[in-house]
Design an enzyme around this catalytic site. Structure first.
Site, mmCIF file in Angstrom:
data_model
loop_
_atom_site.group_PDB
_atom_site.id
_atom_site.type_symbol
_atom_site.label_atom_id
_atom_site.label_comp_id
_atom_site.label_asym_id
_atom_site.label_seq_id
_atom_site.Cartn_x
_atom_site.Cartn_y
_atom_site.Cartn_z
ATOM 1 N N THR A 176 41.384 -12.991 -23.270
ATOM 2 C CA THR A 176 41.077 -13.812 -22.067
ATOM 3 C C THR A 176 39.651 -13.160 -21.798
ATOM 4 O O THR A 176 38.932 -12.358 -22.333
ATOM 5 C CB THR A 176 42.029 -13.285 -20.893
ATOM 6 O OG1 THR A 176 41.783 -11.895 -20.653
ATOM 7 C CG2 THR A 176 43.471 -13.550 -21.095
ATOM 8 N N CYS A 177 39.130 -13.432 -20.614
ATOM 9 C CA CYS A 177 37.777 -13.080 -20.002
ATOM 10 C C CYS A 177 37.816 -11.313 -20.015
ATOM 11 O O CYS A 177 36.676 -10.804 -20.295
ATOM 12 C CB CYS A 177 37.260 -13.698 -18.999
ATOM 13 S SG CYS A 177 38.278 -13.556 -17.600
ATOM 14 N N THR A 211 47.461 -14.921 -11.156
ATOM 15 C CA THR A 211 48.479 -15.924 -11.703
ATOM 16 C C THR A 211 48.013 -16.355 -13.104
ATOM 17 O O THR A 211 49.056 -16.628 -13.675
ATOM 18 C CB THR A 211 48.695 -16.797 -10.675
ATOM 19 O OG1 THR A 211 47.509 -17.658 -10.424
ATOM 20 C CG2 THR A 211 49.352 -16.358 -9.632
#
Length: 168
Positions: free
Chosen positions: A46-47, A109
């Protein structure tokens, strides 16, 4: 394979926003895309994090192999900025990540979808061993339970996490 055995044969090697700078996180993410590793893996990228989940009865050996494979692709020193978890600690870590408790923004989320997508993509590419299936399926179930109880303040989440883990 017994559930307790499944929990003992998993490990993760990762870097996140707390342990490494953006440049190094990007280098590890790029390297993990081209990682040739003898053990079957699930890469969560992910980032804010890149984590490589693996399963084998020989976790220490696999961990060393994984570090060696990364060293071949990354020339900058990085080992001190990585974290590793094995067995039940790996499971607990993935539950925290999936529930958003280890995110830059607590309880965000998007991470749950990213975990599920990483698991599904890996499952489509390769035949994952039972412990990795068990790890991800249980972590997604626990995270769903934590999220269903978001009416509690964020400080309550770790207590809820342990309660749900014990119930499942």
């Amino acid at each position: 394979m017994a559930q307790s055995q499944c929990m003992l044969e998993v490990g993760v090697l990762g870097i996140n926003h707390k342990t490494g700078n953006l440049l190094l996180r990007e280098m590890i993410a790029r390297a993990s895309d081209y990682l040739f590793f003898v053990h079957r893996i699930v890469v969560l990228s992910t980032c804010n994090r890149t984590e490589i989940y693996f399963s084998t009865p020989f976790l220490a050996e696999a961990h060393c192999d994984l570090l060696c494979a990364l060293r071949k692709m990354i020339s900058a020193p990085f080992e001190q900025q990585l974290y590793s978890y094995f067995g039940i600690d790996c499971f607990t870590h993935l539950c925290r990540v999936t529930a958003g408790l280890d995110s830059a923004i607590v309880a965000e989320t998007e991470i749950q979808r990213q975990v599920k997508l990483s698991y599904q993509q890996a499952s489509l590419k390769i035949k994952l061993p039972a412990p990795l299936h068990f790890l991800f399926q249980k972590a997604l179930k626990v995270a769903k339970g934590v999220r269903s109880q978001q009416k509690f303040p964020p400080t309550f989440f770790p207590k809820i996490l342990w309660k749900i883990i014990e119930e499942n």
